[in-house]
Design an enzyme around this catalytic site. Structure first.
Site, PDB file in Angstrom:
ATOM      1  N   GLY A 119     -11.223 -28.336 -23.494  1.00 50.49           N
ATOM      2  CA  GLY A 119     -10.336 -27.204 -23.696  1.00 50.49           C
ATOM      3  C   GLY A 119     -10.066 -26.982 -25.172  1.00 50.49           C
ATOM      4  CB  CYS A 120      -9.170 -23.936 -27.040  1.00 54.00           C
ATOM      5  SG  CYS A 120      -7.896 -23.290 -25.932  1.00 54.00           S
TER       6      CYS A 120
END
Lengths: 361, 361, 361, 361
Positions: free
Chosen positions: A165-166
């Site tokens: 995930g970012c």
């Protein structure tokens, strides 16, 4: 599913590399924010060739009508593509649906890079609690967590890679080397305040992403330890810690008025600036995309926008035992599509930086 | 210095209140960001009358040519005004110069509200260290720190009020009630990540405030405990703590791409959500401008923009001993000009909310 | 429909004006952009009292949960209100539905201000062509076109007022005085390039209003003479022209990345700067909200944001027979809610500026 | 001036092309907005090699400290470089100073691309009137006006190329083909309303470029025919017109709150949509960077941001003899640095699209 090689209207300017040697790839879920960015990167990648880019809702349209910065690739319906036409499938479909797609692709002999959250958490129960959905657990058990700089040689043979995930990428780049160096005390409870541009929330129109709501505002959301990226980070810290200790984090994300970019401000107690700096430099020495900034230079989002880079800055807190690590990335590149291509390069034996903007020279 | 009553070209629409009863006030440094906002508020204040608004560099110009949202008040040179014409002088000149101006005004018999930092720190040595300038220490010793909701009755008779800094206001509103309630353990080391709009840096054009630098960016600055507002907050926590304990904070400010607004994300360990909520509610019960949001509602900057309000939200961090308090204000109102008028109202016996936008109903 | 006076949770701070003398008003469609702005203005209006604010989709919620700058007024379902409780109903419902609502209110004895487009065009066939909907044509025939500065005494007795469109207001303020002065030649074909902030498109979330689409972009839309506000302007020019001549305009609206504000750049041939300036000054002399800027000062949106003002600047085009008039307004105030309150004041005999920000002094 | 090849700290990742074959180039004025963008492009250009990048004020610093999106090239003082080290010099110094620099470079045997305005106007008197500065008129007489798509074969042998202005490029791309086709009537007086992002004003900090001034605003400036890019456009229209007729334009530029991009809305009377479309298509057929959009698709800035593309949309104005052509470019690429590299490619016989983002496929 039938082959749709002809669906790609426009082709990259020939780079002189023989077509035959290019790696055939497909993108499922190409009309979303990450998907479109991935198509943009892959269409300019000198060694990859997009065989299909799918969209359930926008099949038949050209991608640049939806995302003007993307190339004019015609989107096809996922039912009309054959994973056997490609070597690697990149999944940008929503979590909850990527699990089944990954299994289908793997069964067809493809390797998979899952940009969704469906294969990030290895514990089955934890996955169900966080994502409230099912997946093929035997495939999930194989998944390599693809934070590229922290992976070993596993990518070379991985059948499935879980693209991080970012927020998790920005946070873990700052914290994981400390855990690895044994410098993260049990109960240190790092405090992470993170800020993301609006593209982090995807393309879906909502009250929250409306220009007149998001501009001139900053707002927290999913505070405490409620955000889905928290368990990813905590899982990685446990793995990296030589003692396998559990580490919790306080994680407070905020929506800020910009398009792209994440800044994670990570405050850690019980460490010295020198220890932090040493741990980071040891881990990222020689990495093309991660730079530990010299003392006195602040990490700002604009320093990485449009690139796959991460910048890390270390600031001691005078008169205390705390150090602040600031980590910035472009959420759509190092936080999603860029890291996916980085993983693709590693999976296929290409130089890690091939076709990715921002490699350090 | 001569009277320049005629310098105010335009006057507020008559409110039917006899002119005679209005409080004559003057603003020194009216062309800066806080100064212009203060002139805007005071020009619409039903009980105040601006007798002069000065600018050293822009004397002779109308204020709305510099700040289009401000009224068309003609700016005069500070040498051309007489503090004896007014009852209260509001100082918006740069720190380092407010000290001398305050002394001159006080000697002329005016009361002073200093919006600069020159009278915020009571310790003389600390002041010199932080601001690298001198002031009249006997006047400074009298100064009341004007975080209005945390002041006692002192404002009613104060000769000089030190208007708090914008970051300090947002941070202290979250933390001071905990210190006051004895809930802030020694060494708790609260972690404050704060984000400010660009107006916080004032009107001076710089590489940092250029649109093409500030937009699409978030950047930290003055990290560690280096920011000038840190000692203000720590001084207040010590005063509020019944045991007089010293409390340090980690304070990391960030520049975010918006005009107005500050959000402070304050993480505190060793307290329960209930304790925090109780301490805040006890302190702010009945306050017109501070609202503790119900559980589940996030504090966002847009909820306070254009008002003198502060919103506080309390979020427990599941599985830990930490609580996050989010505090939002409009940096030019509750963080500067609005709080100055709030203090002016309290100093002169007016209802606290007179002429200030955003009072709760 | 039953009375819902109790639905308004919070009331404005008492202004000392006896409640009895306030004008009872109701807002239908209060959760939209214009509706919320209208509730905000009316809640602070010293002579009006909001008896109900309705929303079909958000009944039961407080308005500030939807629009944080609005007051915490509880929204009620339109079926639960009685127009007989109020003197004036303000319609902020979508066009196509305002016609029936207006007729119901008028039949109940209310006066109506229609902020939608349903009563702007007097010709029935033209209305049907442009809005593709029906209305009560006998009521429509009575409607006064409420561009306040261009209305005569009709507002005082009007049963229904059609509040002008935002683009139409900005454009007509520039052009109508020329038509009135006989300075707009037949076939002059003024060219209007207009730019609007995103709030002009309302609160509905869409691909176009998404932050990541609207920011860093300018885009034209509804070009040619296709925009619905074009016939409004052309109808008004015909009425103002002493010869009743028809005047067409080229109208090209653009979406620009800001919240509020419209700028209309109006190029007219065959006139002199002096003629234009004289016509504008004659028409707007003494108007509290319209200002013709002195030569050399540019009209910028920031000069009117947050106010009901319009600024007009006149620029000759050297070496040609053309003059450019730039007209700026806040689309939600002079372009919608502010002008609606201005009309309400005129309808009820109050001073025109009562409760409206930005009156010139 | 001595060679400073060693001044470039970092080098592009090797592309496998032998160093020997690269074209040595130098950039004078590399720290400005256009200069930094040019260095960014050239550092990734597969056939060019930057030998020096100068800055008078920032010599010794790395460019990415000034412009974070640029590469880490060390800036050198212009007195320390030798034009003989390079084949082509690109001038990004301010107008008024480029004239002398161009002459010095030409005398040293270099070819010159002048990104400033110093060689755009061929008439000496006109140049003096517009730019109030002197230049080498014999060199100026040789200068090719480098609007690449409208140049003939002259670029191949040009000693000096005048790179067009950003507004001039956007405007001329829309209008010049009409003049060329004889479809622009004398006295047609096209009306051009143009909007530019803030980078168009360069990097200098000013009241106007301050974030808190430029955001939430649109403002016209340099209206009438006062903007310096007007004579460029009018000179080109005269040249393109087969009859050599003079054509004046109304040109009203506006500052809009975005970083990059220009939109020119060009209204022309006396032409049909078909004529306009035919003229544009004929001229731009086969051009890699200019696209005439199909009917019904609007030209938006986001469609060209980050690329060297221009998009042109043609909209008829129903019921009139007018047509609106919308032209969008990225002001720093097609409007400056991108077009400069396009010209460099044409001057050196490289494929026109080499090293330039956004070529159509």
């Amino acid at each position: 599913m039938t082959s749709t090689i002809e669906s790609v209207r426009s082709r990259p300017v020939s780079s002189g590399i023989p077509e035959r040697s290019r790696i055939p790839v497909g993108v499922l879920g190409a009309s979303g924010t990450s998907g479109a960015e991935l198509v943009r990167l892959l269409s300019e990648h000198p060694q990859a060739e997009i065989r299909f880019a799918t969209s359930r809702g926008d099949a038949g349209r050209f991608l640049d009508e939806i995302e003007p910065s993307a190339p004019a690739v015609r989107l096809v319906h996922p039912d009309d593509v054959n994973p056997r036409d490609v070597e690697i499938v990149l999944l940008c479909v929503p979590h909850g649906t990527a699990g089944a797609a990954a299994a289908a692709c793997a069964n067809a002999g493809c390797r998979v890079i899952d940009v969704s959250g469906d294969h990030r958490l290895s514990d089955a129960a934890e996955h169900r609690r966080v994502y409230a959905s099912e997946r093929d657990e035997s495939l999930a058990a194989e998944a390599v967590y693809g934070l590229t700089e922290l992976c070993g040689e596993e990518l070379g043979t991985a059948r499935i890679v879980a693209n991080p995930g970012c927020y998790a990428t920005a946070t873990a780049l700052a914290l994981a080397p400390l855990a690895e160096a044994g410098k993260l005390a049990a109960g240190a409870l790092p405090v992470v305040d993170a800020m993301s541009g609006v593209s982090g929330a995807g393309r879906a129109a909502s009250a929250r992403s409306h220009y007149c709501s998001a501009s001139e505002d900053v707002r927290p959301y999913s505070g405490g330890r409620a955000h889905r990226h928290v368990p990813e980070v905590e899982q990685l810290l446990r793995r990296m810690d030589p003692a396998g200790a559990e580490h919790r984090i306080v994680f407070t994300p905020h929506l800020v008025p910009l398009n792209r970019g994440i800044l994670a401000s990570v405050t850690v107690r019980g460490v010295s600036e020198a220890d932090v700096r040493a741990a980071l430099q040891r881990r990222y020495d020689g990495c093309a995309f991660v730079r530990v900034l010299p003392a006195g230079r602040d990490a700002r989002i604009r320093g990485v926008t449009g690139t796959n880079r991460a910048h890390l800055a270390v600031t001691p807190v005078d008169g205390t035992d705390a150090v602040v690590v600031t980590s910035v990335i472009d959420n759509l590149l190092k936080g999603a599509a860029g890291q996916a291509v980085q993983n693709l390069n590693r999976m296929t034996g290409l130089p890690e930086t091939t076709g990715i903007p921002g490699a350090q020279q």
